[in-house]
Design a protein around this motif. Structure first.
Motif, PDB file in Angstrom:
ATOM      1  N   GLN A  36       0.490  -1.176   0.395  1.00  0.00           N
ATOM      2  CA  GLN A  36       0.209   0.009   0.156  1.00  0.00           C
ATOM      3  C   GLN A  36       0.746   1.053   0.010  1.00  0.00           C
ATOM      4  OE1 GLN A  36      -3.854  -0.345   3.297  1.00  0.00           O
ATOM      5  NE2 GLN A  36      -3.374   2.206   3.182  1.00  0.00           N
ATOM      6  N   CYS A  37       0.816   2.110  -1.319  1.00  0.00           N
ATOM      7  CA  CYS A  37       1.674   3.421  -1.268  1.00  0.00           C
ATOM      8  C   CYS A  37       0.864   4.701  -0.961  1.00  0.00           C
ATOM      9  CB  CYS A  37       2.105   2.849  -2.280  1.00  0.00           C
ATOM     10  SG  CYS A  37       2.968   1.403  -3.267  1.00  0.00           S
ATOM     11  N   LEU A  38      -0.496   4.601  -0.834  1.00  0.00           N
ATOM     12  CA  LEU A  38      -1.155   5.573  -0.593  1.00  0.00           C
ATOM     13  C   LEU A  38      -1.948   5.601   1.381  1.00  0.00           C
ATOM     14  CD1 LEU A  38      -2.337   6.081  -4.485  1.00  0.00           C
ATOM     15  CD2 LEU A  38      -0.919   8.143  -2.646  1.00  0.00           C
ATOM     16  N   ALA A  39      -2.116   6.651   1.409  1.00  0.00           N
ATOM     17  CA  ALA A  39      -2.281   6.616   2.694  1.00  0.00           C
ATOM     18  C   ALA A  39      -4.044   6.434   2.473  1.00  0.00           C
ATOM     19  CB  ALA A  39      -2.628   8.048   3.714  1.00  0.00           C
ATOM     20  N   TYR A  40      -4.601   5.142   2.762  1.00  0.00           N
ATOM     21  CA  TYR A  40      -6.687   5.153   2.844  1.00  0.00           C
ATOM     22  C   TYR A  40      -5.919   4.098   3.215  1.00  0.00           C
ATOM     23  CZ  TYR A  40      -5.578   1.974  -1.312  1.00  0.00           C
ATOM     24  OH  TYR A  40      -4.751   0.975  -1.800  1.00  0.00           O
ATOM     25  N   GLU A  41      -7.982   3.809   3.465  1.00  0.00           N
ATOM     26  CA  GLU A  41      -8.061   2.518   4.126  1.00  0.00           C
ATOM     27  C   GLU A  41      -8.471   1.490   3.151  1.00  0.00           C
ATOM     28  OE1 GLU A  41     -11.583   0.482   7.732  1.00  0.00           O
ATOM     29  OE2 GLU A  41     -12.114   2.870   5.988  1.00  0.00           O
ATOM     30  N   ARG A  42      -7.680   0.678   3.243  1.00  0.00           N
ATOM     31  CA  ARG A  42      -7.529  -0.737   2.032  1.00  0.00           C
ATOM     32  C   ARG A  42      -8.390  -1.851   2.832  1.00  0.00           C
ATOM     33  NH1 ARG A  42      -2.698  -3.791  -0.634  1.00  0.00           N
ATOM     34  NH2 ARG A  42      -2.486  -1.909  -1.294  1.00  0.00           N
ATOM     35  N   ILE A  43      -9.632  -2.141   2.188  1.00  0.00           N
ATOM     36  CA  ILE A  43     -10.698  -2.593   2.780  1.00  0.00           C
ATOM     37  C   ILE A  43     -11.231  -4.383   2.159  1.00  0.00           C
ATOM     38  CG2 ILE A  43     -12.184  -1.597   4.924  1.00  0.00           C
ATOM     39  CD1 ILE A  43     -13.876  -1.328   2.420  1.00  0.00           C
ATOM     40  N   GLN A  44     -11.310  -4.857   2.888  1.00  0.00           N
ATOM     41  CA  GLN A  44     -11.198  -6.537   1.722  1.00  0.00           C
ATOM     42  C   GLN A  44     -12.105  -6.241   1.100  1.00  0.00           C
ATOM     43  OE1 GLN A  44     -12.151  -9.331   5.402  1.00  0.00           O
ATOM     44  NE2 GLN A  44     -14.125  -8.619   5.345  1.00  0.00           N
ATOM     45  N   GLN A  45     -13.259  -5.747   0.791  1.00  0.00           N
ATOM     46  CA  GLN A  45     -14.053  -5.563   0.365  1.00  0.00           C
ATOM     47  C   GLN A  45     -13.500  -4.744  -1.043  1.00  0.00           C
ATOM     48  OE1 GLN A  45     -15.088  -5.025   3.747  1.00  0.00           O
ATOM     49  NE2 GLN A  45     -16.001  -6.446   3.951  1.00  0.00           N
ATOM     50  N   LEU A  46     -12.377  -4.368  -0.915  1.00  0.00           N
ATOM     51  CA  LEU A  46     -11.841  -4.023  -2.646  1.00  0.00           C
ATOM     52  C   LEU A  46     -11.559  -5.048  -3.104  1.00  0.00           C
ATOM     53  CD1 LEU A  46     -10.092  -0.820  -0.925  1.00  0.00           C
ATOM     54  CD2 LEU A  46     -11.996  -0.585  -2.771  1.00  0.00           C
ATOM     55  N   GLU A  47     -11.670  -5.032  -4.444  1.00  0.00           N
ATOM     56  CA  GLU A  47     -10.975  -5.958  -5.298  1.00  0.00           C
ATOM     57  C   GLU A  47     -10.325  -5.820  -6.573  1.00  0.00           C
ATOM     58  OE1 GLU A  47     -14.199  -9.448  -3.798  1.00  0.00           O
ATOM     59  OE2 GLU A  47     -14.123  -8.868  -6.260  1.00  0.00           O
ATOM     60  N   LEU A  48      -9.247  -6.331  -7.296  1.00  0.00           N
ATOM     61  CA  LEU A  48      -9.205  -6.328  -8.355  1.00  0.00           C
ATOM     62  C   LEU A  48      -9.458  -7.023  -8.854  1.00  0.00           C
ATOM     63  CD1 LEU A  48      -5.787  -4.472  -8.131  1.00  0.00           C
ATOM     64  CD2 LEU A  48      -7.558  -3.407  -8.961  1.00  0.00           C
ATOM     65  N   TRP A  49      -9.533  -7.077 -10.638  1.00  0.00           N
ATOM     66  CA  TRP A  49      -9.532  -8.093 -11.478  1.00  0.00           C
ATOM     67  C   TRP A  49      -8.728  -8.241 -12.555  1.00  0.00           C
ATOM     68  CZ3 TRP A  49     -12.683 -13.059 -10.729  1.00  0.00           C
ATOM     69  CH2 TRP A  49     -13.907 -12.645  -9.369  1.00  0.00           C
ATOM     70  N   LYS A  50      -8.369  -9.023 -13.771  1.00  0.00           N
ATOM     71  CA  LYS A  50      -7.903  -8.554 -14.519  1.00  0.00           C
ATOM     72  C   LYS A  50      -8.606  -9.342 -15.667  1.00  0.00           C
ATOM     73  CE  LYS A  50      -3.304  -9.372 -13.988  1.00  0.00           C
ATOM     74  NZ  LYS A  50      -2.284 -10.084 -13.884  1.00  0.00           N
ATOM     75  N   VAL A  51      -8.522  -8.635 -16.945  1.00  0.00           N
ATOM     76  CA  VAL A  51      -8.917  -9.070 -18.251  1.00  0.00           C
ATOM     77  C   VAL A  51      -7.928  -9.533 -18.947  1.00  0.00           C
ATOM     78  CG1 VAL A  51     -11.251  -9.707 -19.897  1.00  0.00           C
ATOM     79  CG2 VAL A  51     -11.469  -8.616 -17.490  1.00  0.00           C
ATOM     80  N   LEU A  52      -8.366 -10.861 -19.498  1.00  0.00           N
ATOM     81  CA  LEU A  52      -6.387 -11.110 -20.178  1.00  0.00           C
ATOM     82  C   LEU A  52      -7.404 -10.700 -21.787  1.00  0.00           C
ATOM     83  CD1 LEU A  52      -4.197 -13.396 -18.261  1.00  0.00           C
ATOM     84  CD2 LEU A  52      -3.922 -10.834 -19.093  1.00  0.00           C
ATOM     85  N   VAL A  53      -6.867 -10.315 -22.421  1.00  0.00           N
ATOM     86  CA  VAL A  53      -7.526 -10.107 -23.846  1.00  0.00           C
ATOM     87  C   VAL A  53      -6.527 -10.574 -25.805  1.00  0.00           C
ATOM     88  CG1 VAL A  53      -8.860  -8.838 -26.150  1.00  0.00           C
ATOM     89  CG2 VAL A  53      -9.296  -7.848 -23.188  1.00  0.00           C
ATOM     90  N   GLU A  54      -6.953 -11.885 -25.416  1.00  0.00           N
ATOM     91  CA  GLU A  54      -5.666 -12.690 -26.942  1.00  0.00           C
ATOM     92  C   GLU A  54      -6.057 -13.334 -27.693  1.00  0.00           C
ATOM     93  OE1 GLU A  54      -5.386 -15.430 -24.216  1.00  0.00           O
ATOM     94  OE2 GLU A  54      -3.588 -14.990 -22.432  1.00  0.00           O
ATOM     95  N   PRO A  55      -5.637 -13.264 -28.739  1.00  0.00           N
ATOM     96  CA  PRO A  55      -5.804 -13.655 -30.242  1.00  0.00           C
ATOM     97  C   PRO A  55      -5.917 -15.212 -29.887  1.00  0.00           C
ATOM     98  CG  PRO A  55      -3.707 -12.629 -30.340  1.00  0.00           C
ATOM     99  CD  PRO A  55      -4.286 -12.469 -28.386  1.00  0.00           C
ATOM    100  N   VAL A  56      -7.362 -15.225 -30.793  1.00  0.00           N
ATOM    101  CA  VAL A  56      -7.680 -17.011 -31.272  1.00  0.00           C
ATOM    102  C   VAL A  56      -7.036 -17.333 -31.647  1.00  0.00           C
ATOM    103  CG1 VAL A  56      -9.535 -18.958 -31.560  1.00  0.00           C
ATOM    104  CG2 VAL A  56     -10.126 -16.385 -30.575  1.00  0.00           C
TER     105      VAL A  56
END
Length: 382
Positions: free
Chosen positions: A361-381
């Motif tokens: 965590q590099c910035l001051a804020y409340e990082r709660i467990q309800q925060l999520e990141l999702w990654k979508v990989l867009v790849e050629p078939v």
């Protein structure tokens, strides 16, 4: 003004709820007559880490604000023998030889809360003439240690993009911990709001297209880009504020319209973009559907394989219909992710993955467990 009361039809950003008694500098009114405040988010430099990370000197490098000193060092990271007695538990002395008392960090089990009470909001509103009252921390910080964001503090639901949200700070943390992924890239942010995430991305990326809708919002965003130009210039990054309406199929190229796209920008966007970002834009089902349609439409036009990184907060709400606590907006977001993964046009496929949020965590804020990141990989078939 010591106490501010917000109307029931306004939405207040969680960033300000978490720091209810922090002083906020009111700098002006925007074109809609809404009060605009200035907040400073501190970043820390670690010049020694540049060589290890491959980042050139002059670029911003954030580190965890509170780190445990390495084993074998003093309580402030000093090597053994520098101002200490030889028993390993000696006192820390300052440069004048006086005793320097280091307070014990608060334990998680301490009964008293470390921060102010969250029962009632008491932001202190400062006028422009009281800028010098913001405190020693703001004045002592180097300009390269602080990102300054102008924003509103409470708005109707349709204007929540003018506030700062925790999801944007989480996505900024991820960027700061993944320099190799962003370095030299062309990045497109959808629903950028006040531009915090785009500014952080531009400290390492080559070009960032910072997009949203609404001339007033985009004007505020453009002002924030200018306020932090010293951060982006150090790494050579360029931020371009553009209008991108998820409810329209095409980009606006009418030069008479503010924040429209030039032909050169459109060509650059489709030819070079490899990273798409979206932070805290999944609070309304219709807008969520519109964003995913836009994401699908854009990726079909991009010439390169790309990755989309999405930040969302799982907000819990009690509903009379269900007589239970639900997270309908989050559930709809997850359903949209599943639908996207099943889409196929013969050219691209979408691979959805959760992102482990254990990065620093590099910035001051409340990082709660309800925060999520999702990654979508867009790849050629293949």
């Amino acid at each position: 003004m010591d106490e501010v009361t917000f109307r029931s039809d306004t939405v207040l950003s969680d960033v300000h709820l978490y720091t209810p008694n922090q002083r906020h500098l009111m700098v002006r009114l925007n074109s809609m007559g809404q009060p605009v405040f200035l907040s400073r988010f501190k970043l820390l430099w670690n010049q020694d880490s540049w060589a290890d990370s491959g980042v050139e000197a002059g670029s911003l490098r954030a580190v965890r604000a509170e780190e445990t000193p390495p084993a074998g060092t003093g309580s402030l990271g000093s090597p053994p023998g520098s101002g200490h007695s030889g028993d390993g538990a000696g006192a820390q002395l300052d440069e004048d030889g006086d005793l320097d008392v280091v307070r014990r960090p608060r334990a998680a089990s301490d009964l008293e809360p470390a921060g102010p009470s969250r029962d009632k909001v008491h932001p202190v509103i400062l006028t422009q003439e009281e800028d010098d009252l913001l405190g020693d921390e703001a004045q002592e910080s180097s300009p390269h240690d602080v990102i300054k964001i102008e924003h509103t503090m409470a708005t109707p639901l349709e204007d929540v993009g003018k506030q700062v949200w925790r999801g944007a700070l989480l996505l900024a943390d991820y960027i700061l911990s993944q320099w190799g992924l962003f370095q030299g890239r062309t990045v497109l942010e959808l629903g950028a709001g006040m531009g915090l995430t785009s500014i952080i991305a531009a400290t390492v990326a080559q070009t960032v297209y910072c997009t949203d809708v609404g001339a007033d919002l985009l004007t505020m965003c453009q002002r924030n880009i200018a306020l932090n130009s010293h951060l982006t210039a150090a790494g050579g990054g360029v931020v371009k504020v553009k209008e991108l309406d998820w409810l329209k199929d095409d980009l606006c190229t009418d030069p008479k319209v503010p924040f429209s796209w030039s032909e050169e920008d459109v060509s650059d966007l489709y030819s070079h973009t490899t990273i798409l970002l979206a932070a805290e834009v999944f609070y309304d089902d219709d807008l969520t559907d519109a964003l995913f349609k836009t994401l699908f439409r854009l990726t079909r036009k991009l010439k390169n394989a790309c990755i989309a990184i999405l930040s969302v907060e799982k907000r819990l709400n009690f509903t009379l219909r269900d007589l239970d606590v639900t997270c309908e907006a989050y559930d709809h977001f997850r359903s949209a992710l599943r639908r996207l993964e099943k889409l196929a046009d013969g050219r691209r496929r979408f691979v959805v993955e959760p992102v482990d949020a254990s990065f620093p965590q590099c910035l001051a804020y409340e990082r709660i467990q309800q925060l999520e990141l999702w990654k979508v990989l867009v790849e050629p078939v293949t």
